[in-house]
Design a protein around this motif. Structure first.
Motif, PDB file in Angstrom:
ATOM      1  N   PRO A 282      -3.470   0.109  -2.375  1.00 22.22           N
ATOM      2  CA  PRO A 282      -3.379  -0.005  -0.924  1.00 22.22           C
ATOM      3  C   PRO A 282      -1.954  -0.190  -0.399  1.00 22.22           C
ATOM      4  O   PRO A 282      -1.757  -0.223   0.816  1.00 22.22           O
ATOM      5  N   THR A 283      -0.966  -0.292  -1.299  1.00 22.05           N
ATOM      6  CA  THR A 283       0.422  -0.374  -0.843  1.00 22.05           C
ATOM      7  C   THR A 283       1.098   0.987  -0.863  1.00 22.05           C
ATOM      8  O   THR A 283       2.318   1.072  -0.720  1.00 22.05           O
ATOM      9  N   LYS A 284       0.302   2.045  -1.058  1.00 19.56           N
ATOM     10  CA  LYS A 284       0.861   3.401  -0.998  1.00 19.56           C
ATOM     11  C   LYS A 284      -0.058   4.318  -0.204  1.00 19.56           C
ATOM     12  O   LYS A 284      -1.225   4.009   0.018  1.00 19.56           O
ATOM     13  N   LEU A 285       0.513   5.462   0.232  1.00 16.78           N
ATOM     14  CA  LEU A 285      -0.263   6.448   0.983  1.00 16.78           C
ATOM     15  C   LEU A 285      -1.390   7.016   0.123  1.00 16.78           C
ATOM     16  O   LEU A 285      -1.363   6.935  -1.107  1.00 16.78           O
ATOM     17  N   GLY A 286      -2.362   7.627   0.799  1.00 15.49           N
ATOM     18  CA  GLY A 286      -3.571   8.110   0.131  1.00 15.49           C
ATOM     19  C   GLY A 286      -3.319   9.055  -1.027  1.00 15.49           C
ATOM     20  O   GLY A 286      -4.009   8.977  -2.047  1.00 15.49           O
ATOM     21  N   PHE A 287      -2.327   9.950  -0.904  1.00 15.26           N
ATOM     22  CA  PHE A 287      -2.119  10.935  -1.971  1.00 15.26           C
ATOM     23  C   PHE A 287      -1.584  10.296  -3.255  1.00 15.26           C
ATOM     24  O   PHE A 287      -1.549  10.944  -4.299  1.00 15.26           O
ATOM     25  N   LYS A 288      -1.172   9.000  -3.166  1.00 14.61           N
ATOM     26  CA  LYS A 288      -0.736   8.272  -4.358  1.00 14.61           C
ATOM     27  C   LYS A 288      -1.923   7.550  -5.017  1.00 14.61           C
ATOM     28  O   LYS A 288      -1.736   6.704  -5.883  1.00 14.61           O
ATOM     29  N   ASN A 289      -3.156   7.860  -4.558  1.00 16.49           N
ATOM     30  CA  ASN A 289      -4.381   7.258  -5.103  1.00 16.49           C
ATOM     31  C   ASN A 289      -5.178   8.339  -5.834  1.00 16.49           C
ATOM     32  O   ASN A 289      -6.234   8.771  -5.353  1.00 16.49           O
ATOM     33  N   PRO A 290      -4.695   8.829  -6.986  1.00 19.82           N
ATOM     34  CA  PRO A 290      -5.347   9.985  -7.631  1.00 19.82           C
ATOM     35  C   PRO A 290      -6.780   9.682  -8.078  1.00 19.82           C
ATOM     36  O   PRO A 290      -7.119   8.540  -8.383  1.00 19.82           O
ATOM     37  N   LYS A 291      -7.583  10.761  -8.086  1.00 19.91           N
ATOM     38  CA  LYS A 291      -9.000  10.665  -8.440  1.00 19.91           C
ATOM     39  C   LYS A 291      -9.243  11.330  -9.796  1.00 19.91           C
ATOM     40  O   LYS A 291      -8.382  12.027 -10.311  1.00 19.91           O
ATOM     41  N   HIS A 292     -10.456  11.122 -10.349  1.00 25.52           N
ATOM     42  CA  HIS A 292     -10.860  11.777 -11.609  1.00 25.52           C
ATOM     43  C   HIS A 292      -9.800  11.588 -12.693  1.00 25.52           C
ATOM     44  O   HIS A 292      -9.413  12.555 -13.375  1.00 25.52           O
TER      45      HIS A 292
ATOM     46  N   THR B  65       4.802  -1.493  -8.447  1.00 22.47           N
ATOM     47  CA  THR B  65       3.553  -1.266  -7.727  1.00 22.47           C
ATOM     48  C   THR B  65       2.361  -1.310  -8.678  1.00 22.47           C
ATOM     49  O   THR B  65       1.295  -1.834  -8.328  1.00 22.47           O
ATOM     50  N   ALA B  66       2.540  -0.781  -9.900  1.00 20.89           N
ATOM     51  CA  ALA B  66       1.442  -0.799 -10.875  1.00 20.89           C
ATOM     52  C   ALA B  66       1.021  -2.238 -11.189  1.00 20.89           C
ATOM     53  O   ALA B  66      -0.147  -2.498 -11.464  1.00 20.89           O
ATOM     54  N   LEU B  67       1.983  -3.170 -11.132  1.00 22.24           N
ATOM     55  CA  LEU B  67       1.689  -4.565 -11.462  1.00 22.24           C
ATOM     56  C   LEU B  67       1.238  -5.376 -10.242  1.00 22.24           C
ATOM     57  O   LEU B  67       0.898  -6.551 -10.364  1.00 22.24           O
ATOM     58  N   HIS B  68       1.221  -4.749  -9.062  1.00 24.86           N
ATOM     59  CA  HIS B  68       0.800  -5.436  -7.831  1.00 24.86           C
ATOM     60  C   HIS B  68      -0.677  -5.825  -7.964  1.00 24.86           C
ATOM     61  O   HIS B  68      -1.490  -5.049  -8.464  1.00 24.86           O
ATOM     62  N   PRO B  69      -1.040  -7.047  -7.528  1.00 28.46           N
ATOM     63  CA  PRO B  69      -2.428  -7.513  -7.741  1.00 28.46           C
ATOM     64  C   PRO B  69      -3.500  -6.632  -7.101  1.00 28.46           C
ATOM     65  O   PRO B  69      -4.658  -6.670  -7.541  1.00 28.46           O
ATOM     66  N   GLN B  70      -3.163  -5.850  -6.083  1.00 22.29           N
ATOM     67  CA  GLN B  70      -4.199  -5.027  -5.437  1.00 22.29           C
ATOM     68  C   GLN B  70      -4.262  -3.602  -5.985  1.00 22.29           C
ATOM     69  O   GLN B  70      -5.026  -2.780  -5.483  1.00 22.29           O
ATOM     70  N   THR B  71      -3.445  -3.287  -6.984  1.00 19.34           N
ATOM     71  CA  THR B  71      -3.498  -1.955  -7.587  1.00 19.34           C
ATOM     72  C   THR B  71      -4.583  -1.969  -8.658  1.00 19.34           C
ATOM     73  O   THR B  71      -4.468  -2.697  -9.644  1.00 19.34           O
ATOM     74  N   ILE B  72      -5.641  -1.181  -8.447  1.00 18.56           N
ATOM     75  CA  ILE B  72      -6.772  -1.249  -9.383  1.00 18.56           C
ATOM     76  C   ILE B  72      -7.190   0.129  -9.885  1.00 18.56           C
ATOM     77  O   ILE B  72      -6.945   1.155  -9.241  1.00 18.56           O
ATOM     78  N   LEU B  73      -7.805   0.124 -11.081  1.00 18.12           N
ATOM     79  CA  LEU B  73      -8.483   1.307 -11.601  1.00 18.12           C
ATOM     80  C   LEU B  73      -9.904   1.218 -11.057  1.00 18.12           C
ATOM     81  O   LEU B  73     -10.738   0.482 -11.591  1.00 18.12           O
ATOM     82  N   ALA B  74     -10.188   1.938  -9.986  1.00 14.07           N
ATOM     83  CA  ALA B  74     -11.458   1.757  -9.282  1.00 14.07           C
ATOM     84  C   ALA B  74     -12.580   2.530  -9.952  1.00 14.07           C
ATOM     85  O   ALA B  74     -12.442   3.715 -10.275  1.00 14.07           O
TER      86      ALA B  74
END
Lengths: 243, 215
Positions: A207-217, A175-184
């Motif tokens: 975007p290939t995982k649920l929201g809680f897998k999108n950590p902030k800060h 998933t880390a290597l998926h083209p849509q996985t970004i450091l926003a």
């Protein structure tokens, strides 16, 4: 839920917070907590089984649907394990992104160095584990590009994240290597720097995982073969939680 | 089901084959887990202005509800695959659920509502056939919409079919509501014709122990 003290004191990663074992079924069958432990173990085992199945279902070339700017959800919902008042204040002059683990270059990254890397923008749907969803825009460095720059061992199993708000999470290397996985770094209709409540200065957008897998800060990224878990994952949310 | 031998009224016949009885009760357990844990998940972000009472939910909290839901789904689907394989290839569906004709349903519905419909163990009347068929279709819909919610990227073709992830949430909810509605009717009819219950456990019943009943 009442728990005998010896059980709540026992340190077990098996316990799914207060309640996996304590639903309607337990009341129906009159199970006590010791029987509940067996139920807990079955549910954890099934969750690990679901991790493996989802790893097999995952495709690095299947892209999450993208949307037109007219579909953006405004205002974008705020969600965290704490109320908005507790959003951390980041001193950007002293902020650095730490890098560790199975990488060849462990130099910490400043914001300007991250901004100098190629950026990609996406309008995708963020789906929360609670069920609601919202369409947002994010722009930043593809994780794949970043992992190349730090010389990450991409045969390793996991990429882990530590956050300034004490949150932590992790994902599989695929998933880390998926083209849509970004450091926003940017978000919103105008792609402006992340506001504090949306993860300033840096969040993971996957975007290939649920929201809680999108950590902030994000404060630190590490590459490892040792299962890193996560804030919610350790309490019982399914680890892979792929879409 | 069995050949109708009218000779001895005390003789019992096989009403439900073992596969049907086993899959019925496993399904009852798995579906119960799915509905109760699904209500737990629903409560985290309700679609309608109500939540389900905590006593009716499974899992204790959202994470527990999801863990139950994503574990019980394997039991539900594996059991359903066995049942559908038996129903299709063992000719169970053709024998017991078909034919369903509008005329037959209308006739049996009027008889049932006036409490004049005779219940014969092992034979489904036209209203039962329709109800069972609809419940099977609702089950298929619940599983497909559930897959679309679980995997809105990998299985996005399912989501696209009906207009996207938010629409699928409503469909999944609707399929649940339909199945719960079926369950209510199903239980009400078992209460009205209680001798149908032992035959779903033992598999046997007296064919000529016929009473006037609703189903």
């Amino acid at each position: 839920m009442r728990k005998p003290p010896e059980i709540s004191n026992r340190s077990r990663r098996m316990l799914l917070r207060s309640g996996l074992s304590l639903g309607a079924l337990t009341m129906l069958t009159g199970c006590n907590l010791d029987d509940g432990d067996a139920v807990d173990r079955v549910l954890w085992a099934m969750s690990r089984f679901n991790d493996r199945i989802q790893g097999l279902l995952f495709s690095r070339t299947t892209l999450a649907p993208v949307y037109a700017a007219s579909k953006l959800t405004t205002p974008f919902p705020f969600n965290a394990y704490y109320p908005m008042d507790n959003v951390p204040e980041i001193d950007v002059d002293n902020w650095k992104l730490e890098v560790s683990g199975l990488v060849s270059d462990k130099t910490a990254w400043t914001l300007s160095r991250l901004r100098a890397l190629p950026q990609e923008s996406q309008i995708t749907r963020l789906i929360c584990v609670e069920g609601w969803s919202a369409i947002g825009q994010w722009r930043g460095v593809p994780m794949r590009t970043f992992l190349q720059h730090i010389g990450a061992d991409t045969t390793a199993k996991y990429v882990g994240f530590k956050c300034a708000d004490k949150y932590f999470s992790s994902m599989d290397m695929q998933t880390a290597l998926h083209p849509q996985t970004i450091l926003a770094l940017d978000t919103g209709p105008a792609n402006e720097p992340l506001p504090p409540q949306y993860g300033y200065p840096l969040r993971i957008r996957v975007p290939t995982k649920l929201g809680f897998k999108n950590p902030k800060h994000i404060a630190a990224i590490y590459v490892t073969n040792k299962y890193p878990g996560g804030y919610w994952e350790d309490q019982g949310y399914n680890w892979f939680s792929g879409s | 089901m069995s050949s109708s031998s009218p000779a001895d009224p005390r003789k019992t016949i096989v009403v439900h084959p073992l596969v049907v009885r086993l899959t019925h009760w496993i399904n009852a357990f798995a579906l119960g887990c799915m509905v109760a844990s699904g209500w737990q998940i629903y409560n985290a972000s309700p679609l309608l202005p109500f939540t389900f009472p905590a006593w009716a939910t499974l899992g204790g909290w959202l994470g527990g509800g999801i863990a139950w839901h994503l574990a019980a789904m394997w039991l539900l689907v594996a059991n359903a695959l066995i049942y559908f394989a038996y129903g299709l290839f063992g000719r169970h569906f053709r024998r017991t659920l078909l034919p369903i004709t509008p005329g037959g349903v209308w006739r049996d519905l009027r008889l049932a509502l006036s409490f004049k419909l005779q219940h014969e163990l092992g034979v489904y009347n036209a209203v039962q056939r329709l109800l069972y068929l609809v419940s099977l279709l609702l089950g298929v819909l619940a599983v497909l919409s559930g897959l679309a919610l679980w995997k809105p990227v990998q299985l996005q073709v399912l989501d696209d079919l009906v207009g996207g992830y938010p629409v699928v949430r409503w469909i999944h909810f609707g399929a649940m509501a339909g199945l719960v509605g079926f369950f209510v009717i199903h239980i009400a009819l078992v209460i009205l014709v209680p001798r149908t219950l032992p035959s779903m456990i033992t598999g046997r019943g007296r064919p000529h122990d016929v009473t006037v009943s609703e189903s």
